[in-house]
Design a protein around this motif. Structure first.
Motif, PDB file in Angstrom:
ATOM      1  N   MET A 114       0.849  -1.185   0.000  1.00 23.64           N
ATOM      2  CA  MET A 114       0.000   0.000   0.000  1.00 23.64           C
ATOM      3  C   MET A 114       0.891   1.244   0.000  1.00 23.64           C
ATOM      4  SD  MET A 114      -2.927   1.185   2.610  1.00 23.64           S
ATOM      5  CE  MET A 114      -4.218   1.287   1.415  1.00 23.64           C
ATOM      6  N   PRO A 115       0.579   2.206  -0.863  1.00 26.08           N
ATOM      7  CA  PRO A 115       1.390   3.425  -0.917  1.00 26.08           C
ATOM      8  C   PRO A 115       1.418   4.159   0.426  1.00 26.08           C
ATOM      9  CG  PRO A 115      -0.016   3.271  -2.846  1.00 26.08           C
ATOM     10  CD  PRO A 115      -0.445   2.172  -1.898  1.00 26.08           C
ATOM     11  N   ARG A 116       2.598   4.668   0.753  1.00 25.67           N
ATOM     12  CA  ARG A 116       2.780   5.429   2.001  1.00 25.67           C
ATOM     13  C   ARG A 116       2.567   6.925   1.798  1.00 25.67           C
ATOM     14  NH1 ARG A 116       7.824   2.138   2.169  1.00 25.67           N
ATOM     15  NH2 ARG A 116       7.312   0.335   3.447  1.00 25.67           N
ATOM     16  N   LEU A 117       2.761   7.388   0.573  1.00 29.57           N
ATOM     17  CA  LEU A 117       2.574   8.799   0.237  1.00 29.57           C
ATOM     18  C   LEU A 117       1.451   8.902  -0.782  1.00 29.57           C
ATOM     19  CD1 LEU A 117       6.325   9.859  -0.239  1.00 29.57           C
ATOM     20  CD2 LEU A 117       4.946  10.008   1.842  1.00 29.57           C
ATOM     21  N   THR A 118       0.710   9.990  -0.729  1.00 27.37           N
ATOM     22  CA  THR A 118      -0.418  10.166  -1.650  1.00 27.37           C
ATOM     23  C   THR A 118       0.056  10.670  -3.007  1.00 27.37           C
ATOM     24  OG1 THR A 118      -0.770  12.408  -0.844  1.00 27.37           O
ATOM     25  CG2 THR A 118      -2.048  10.653   0.212  1.00 27.37           C
ATOM     26  N   ARG A 119      -0.733  10.335  -3.998  1.00 26.10           N
ATOM     27  CA  ARG A 119      -0.493  10.860  -5.337  1.00 26.10           C
ATOM     28  C   ARG A 119      -1.044  12.272  -5.412  1.00 26.10           C
ATOM     29  NH1 ARG A 119      -2.455   7.235 -10.158  1.00 26.10           N
ATOM     30  NH2 ARG A 119      -1.697   9.137 -11.086  1.00 26.10           N
ATOM     31  N   LEU A 120      -0.370  13.107  -6.158  1.00 24.63           N
ATOM     32  CA  LEU A 120      -0.871  14.450  -6.405  1.00 24.63           C
ATOM     33  C   LEU A 120      -1.267  14.562  -7.874  1.00 24.63           C
ATOM     34  CD1 LEU A 120       1.751  16.555  -4.399  1.00 24.63           C
ATOM     35  CD2 LEU A 120      -0.552  15.876  -3.684  1.00 24.63           C
ATOM     36  N   THR A 121      -2.103  15.513  -8.174  1.00 24.37           N
ATOM     37  CA  THR A 121      -2.519  15.810  -9.546  1.00 24.37           C
ATOM     38  C   THR A 121      -2.200  17.280  -9.804  1.00 24.37           C
ATOM     39  OG1 THR A 121      -4.726  16.561  -8.940  1.00 24.37           O
ATOM     40  CG2 THR A 121      -4.435  14.168  -9.298  1.00 24.37           C
ATOM     41  N   PRO A 122      -2.333  17.722 -11.034  1.00 27.76           N
ATOM     42  CA  PRO A 122      -2.140  19.160 -11.266  1.00 27.76           C
ATOM     43  C   PRO A 122      -3.110  20.016 -10.445  1.00 27.76           C
ATOM     44  CG  PRO A 122      -2.023  17.977 -13.336  1.00 27.76           C
ATOM     45  CD  PRO A 122      -2.465  16.981 -12.288  1.00 27.76           C
ATOM     46  N   ASP A 123      -4.252  19.460 -10.066  1.00 25.58           N
ATOM     47  CA  ASP A 123      -5.223  20.207  -9.258  1.00 25.58           C
ATOM     48  C   ASP A 123      -4.871  20.218  -7.775  1.00 25.58           C
ATOM     49  OD1 ASP A 123      -6.761  20.811 -11.509  1.00 25.58           O
ATOM     50  OD2 ASP A 123      -7.927  18.955 -11.300  1.00 25.58           O
ATOM     51  N   THR A 124      -4.206  19.172  -7.276  1.00 29.35           N
ATOM     52  CA  THR A 124      -3.910  19.099  -5.843  1.00 29.35           C
ATOM     53  C   THR A 124      -2.485  19.535  -5.501  1.00 29.35           C
ATOM     54  OG1 THR A 124      -3.313  16.747  -5.999  1.00 29.35           O
ATOM     55  CG2 THR A 124      -5.609  17.276  -5.426  1.00 29.35           C
ATOM     56  N   ALA A 125      -1.598  19.546  -6.482  1.00 29.95           N
ATOM     57  CA  ALA A 125      -0.220  19.987  -6.242  1.00 29.95           C
ATOM     58  C   ALA A 125      -0.173  21.511  -6.181  1.00 29.95           C
ATOM     59  CB  ALA A 125       0.695  19.478  -7.356  1.00 29.95           C
ATOM     60  N   VAL A 126       0.898  22.026  -5.591  1.00 31.16           N
ATOM     61  CA  VAL A 126       1.049  23.480  -5.494  1.00 31.16           C
ATOM     62  C   VAL A 126       2.389  23.901  -6.097  1.00 31.16           C
ATOM     63  CG1 VAL A 126      -0.431  23.697  -3.461  1.00 31.16           C
ATOM     64  CG2 VAL A 126       2.006  23.332  -3.167  1.00 31.16           C
ATOM     65  N   ALA A 155       5.659  24.875  -7.999  1.00 28.71           N
ATOM     66  CA  ALA A 155       6.424  24.283  -9.094  1.00 28.71           C
ATOM     67  C   ALA A 155       5.944  22.878  -9.431  1.00 28.71           C
ATOM     68  CB  ALA A 155       7.914  24.272  -8.750  1.00 28.71           C
ATOM     69  N   SER A 156       5.532  22.128  -8.422  1.00 30.79           N
ATOM     70  CA  SER A 156       5.042  20.770  -8.679  1.00 30.79           C
ATOM     71  C   SER A 156       3.773  20.791  -9.519  1.00 30.79           C
ATOM     72  CB  SER A 156       4.788  20.026  -7.367  1.00 30.79           C
ATOM     73  OG  SER A 156       6.006  19.708  -6.739  1.00 30.79           O
ATOM     74  N   ARG A 157       2.888  21.732  -9.235  1.00 33.79           N
ATOM     75  CA  ARG A 157       1.660  21.858 -10.033  1.00 33.79           C
ATOM     76  C   ARG A 157       2.022  22.115 -11.496  1.00 33.79           C
ATOM     77  NH1 ARG A 157      -1.004  25.959  -7.578  1.00 33.79           N
ATOM     78  NH2 ARG A 157       0.245  27.404  -8.786  1.00 33.79           N
ATOM     79  N   ASP A 158       2.968  23.016 -11.711  1.00 36.58           N
ATOM     80  CA  ASP A 158       3.373  23.353 -13.072  1.00 36.58           C
ATOM     81  C   ASP A 158       4.011  22.153 -13.772  1.00 36.58           C
ATOM     82  OD1 ASP A 158       2.476  25.917 -12.492  1.00 36.58           O
ATOM     83  OD2 ASP A 158       4.501  26.695 -12.104  1.00 36.58           O
ATOM     84  N   LEU A 159       4.881  21.428 -13.066  1.00 39.86           N
ATOM     85  CA  LEU A 159       5.519  20.251 -13.650  1.00 39.86           C
ATOM     86  C   LEU A 159       4.489  19.179 -13.999  1.00 39.86           C
ATOM     87  CD1 LEU A 159       8.654  19.986 -11.327  1.00 39.86           C
ATOM     88  CD2 LEU A 159       8.688  20.456 -13.795  1.00 39.86           C
ATOM     89  N   LEU A 160       3.564  18.903 -13.084  1.00 38.28           N
ATOM     90  CA  LEU A 160       2.539  17.889 -13.345  1.00 38.28           C
ATOM     91  C   LEU A 160       1.603  18.310 -14.481  1.00 38.28           C
ATOM     92  CD1 LEU A 160       1.523  16.589  -9.799  1.00 38.28           C
ATOM     93  CD2 LEU A 160       3.020  15.501 -11.495  1.00 38.28           C
ATOM     94  N   ALA A 161       1.227  19.581 -14.525  1.00 40.64           N
ATOM     95  CA  ALA A 161       0.354  20.061 -15.600  1.00 40.64           C
ATOM     96  C   ALA A 161       1.044  19.893 -16.957  1.00 40.64           C
ATOM     97  CB  ALA A 161      -0.034  21.518 -15.355  1.00 40.64           C
ATOM     98  N   ASP A 162       2.321  20.224 -17.012  1.00 39.54           N
ATOM     99  CA  ASP A 162       3.075  20.072 -18.257  1.00 39.54           C
ATOM    100  C   ASP A 162       3.163  18.600 -18.666  1.00 39.54           C
ATOM    101  OD1 ASP A 162       4.880  20.975 -20.425  1.00 39.54           O
ATOM    102  OD2 ASP A 162       6.380  19.849 -19.267  1.00 39.54           O
ATOM    103  N   LEU A 163       3.493  17.741 -17.707  1.00 42.64           N
ATOM    104  CA  LEU A 163       3.588  16.308 -18.004  1.00 42.64           C
ATOM    105  C   LEU A 163       2.246  15.746 -18.435  1.00 42.64           C
ATOM    106  CD1 LEU A 163       5.889  15.169 -15.083  1.00 42.64           C
ATOM    107  CD2 LEU A 163       6.464  15.129 -17.519  1.00 42.64           C
ATOM    108  N   SER A 164       1.204  16.144 -17.761  1.00 43.73           N
ATOM    109  CA  SER A 164      -0.135  15.659 -18.081  1.00 43.73           C
ATOM    110  C   SER A 164      -0.553  16.088 -19.488  1.00 43.73           C
ATOM    111  CB  SER A 164      -1.129  16.171 -17.044  1.00 43.73           C
ATOM    112  OG  SER A 164      -2.413  15.697 -17.325  1.00 43.73           O
ATOM    113  N   SER A 165      -0.247  17.318 -19.852  1.00 48.40           N
ATOM    114  CA  SER A 165      -0.635  17.799 -21.187  1.00 48.40           C
ATOM    115  C   SER A 165       0.163  17.101 -22.285  1.00 48.40           C
ATOM    116  CB  SER A 165      -0.475  19.315 -21.284  1.00 48.40           C
ATOM    117  OG  SER A 165       0.888  19.679 -21.292  1.00 48.40           O
ATOM    118  N   ARG A 166       1.399  16.728 -21.990  1.00 46.72           N
ATOM    119  CA  ARG A 166       2.240  16.074 -23.002  1.00 46.72           C
ATOM    120  C   ARG A 166       2.037  14.567 -23.072  1.00 46.72           C
ATOM    121  NH1 ARG A 166       7.834  16.586 -22.286  1.00 46.72           N
ATOM    122  NH2 ARG A 166       7.604  17.265 -20.141  1.00 46.72           N
TER     123      ARG A 166
END
Length: 176
Positions: A1-13, A15-26
């Motif tokens: 079972m994962p010990r850390l939660t997954r983040l999404t572009p909506d839940t991250a803040v 620089a991480s939000r920006d990185l995830l949004a870029d990865l998600s779009s690509r």
């Protein structure tokens, strides 16, 4: 079972939000490791930069995947091991060579020598000898390719250790 939660572009803040949004779009889907790494923009950014840089390595992709298999057998990250075995198969590495990589070797003496080097970089870099490096050159490896081994090992240590810390397994990634 994962010990850390997954983040999404909506839940991250930040620089991480920006990185995830870029990865998600690509790429569309974000894997568990990347989504979980987003808790640390430094770790996620470093992983992405090292991963891109190692994409330009001079090592043959099949050799790099065999090195990664050998390292992940040692490190114990099932998620990484499954990914590298799958990648090796996808580029045509045969099952016998995949099994040899699990054992830290190859039927090809040049590939066996570079896997041995990688395992030494992982376990005991002080054991590397001048003669060993000369032998790698005699097998046709350039200094750049030999140096790239350290990058492949470092990338595997980063991803494997992160996945083990975060509790990410092949089973946790299957449902994502």
């Amino acid at each position: 079972m994962p010990r850390l939660t997954r983040l999404t572009p909506d839940t991250a803040v930040g620089a991480s939000r920006d990185l995830l949004a870029d990865l998600s779009s690509r790429h569309g889907r974000l894997g568990d490791m990347v989504s979980t790494m987003a808790h640390s923009p430094a770790v996620l950014g470093g992983y992405l930069q090292l991963s891109r840089a190692m994409g330009r390595a001079k090592l043959h992709r099949g050799t790099s995947e065999r090195i990664s298999i050998a390292i992940q057998v040692q490190q114990g990250c099932g998620l990484c091991l499954d990914a590298h075995v799958g990648a090796a198969r996808a580029i045509g590495v045969d099952e016998e060579e995949i099994e040899r990589a699990h054992a830290g070797t190859s039927a090809d003496p040049a590939i066996a020598a570079i896997i041995t080097l990688a395992l030494q970089v992982y376990r005991e870099p002080t054991s590397i000898t001048d003669e060993q490096v000369i032998a790698l050159r005699d097998h046709g490896y350039s200094d750049r390719a030999i140096a790239d081994v350290v990058g492949v090992v470092a990338l595997n240590i980063l991803t494997g250790a992160f996945n083990l810390l975060a509790g990410l397994t092949p089973e946790s990634d299957a449902g994502a």
